[in-house]
Scaffold this motif. Structure first.
Motif, PDB file in Angstrom:
ATOM      1  N   GLU A  24       0.809  -1.218   0.000  1.00  0.00           N
ATOM      2  CA  GLU A  24       0.000   0.000   0.000  1.00  0.00           C
ATOM      3  C   GLU A  24       0.844   1.270   0.000  1.00  0.00           C
ATOM      4  N   LYS A  25       2.020   1.221   0.601  1.00  0.00           N
ATOM      5  CA  LYS A  25       2.911   2.382   0.624  1.00  0.00           C
ATOM      6  C   LYS A  25       3.360   2.750  -0.789  1.00  0.00           C
ATOM      7  N   ASP A  26       3.837   1.755  -1.531  1.00  0.00           N
ATOM      8  CA  ASP A  26       4.287   2.004  -2.903  1.00  0.00           C
ATOM      9  C   ASP A  26       3.121   2.446  -3.785  1.00  0.00           C
ATOM     10  N   MET A  27       1.967   1.818  -3.595  1.00  0.00           N
ATOM     11  CA  MET A  27       0.790   2.164  -4.368  1.00  0.00           C
ATOM     12  C   MET A  27       0.386   3.620  -4.104  1.00  0.00           C
ATOM     13  N   ASP A  28       0.361   3.999  -2.837  1.00  0.00           N
ATOM     14  CA  ASP A  28       0.000   5.362  -2.466  1.00  0.00           C
ATOM     15  C   ASP A  28       0.997   6.367  -3.023  1.00  0.00           C
ATOM     16  N   LEU A  29       2.269   6.022  -2.963  1.00  0.00           N
ATOM     17  CA  LEU A  29       3.309   6.901  -3.501  1.00  0.00           C
ATOM     18  C   LEU A  29       3.110   7.124  -4.995  1.00  0.00           C
ATOM     19  N   TRP A  30       2.894   6.047  -5.740  1.00  0.00           N
ATOM     20  CA  TRP A  30       2.699   6.153  -7.189  1.00  0.00           C
ATOM     21  C   TRP A  30       1.440   6.950  -7.515  1.00  0.00           C
TER      22      TRP A  30
END
Length: 67
Positions: A24-30
């Protein structure tokens, strides 16, 4: 009258989850950073069917390394 679900919402959610491997962190960042290939932040495209379709195509392109 029953409302039809927009299939792009489900497809986009699935593509994001798979591409970012449930991170979820990477998804939110993107989603919240400017993406030159899209000309905007991905999150800004999520409000319309056309925008979600663009995001799905972008994720599919990224998944197969066609960028």
């Amino acid at each position: 009258m029953r409302e039809e679900k927009d299939p792009t919402i489900v497809k986009l959610a699935n593509e994001l989850t798979i591409f970012f491997a449930y991170d979820e962190k990477d998804m939110d960042l993107w989603l919240n950073e400017y993406a030159p290939a899209l000309g905007s932040k991905p999150s800004e495209l999520m409000a319309t069917i056309e925008g979600r379709s663009r995001l799905i195509r972008c994720l599919e392109t990224m998944k197969y390394g066609d960028f």
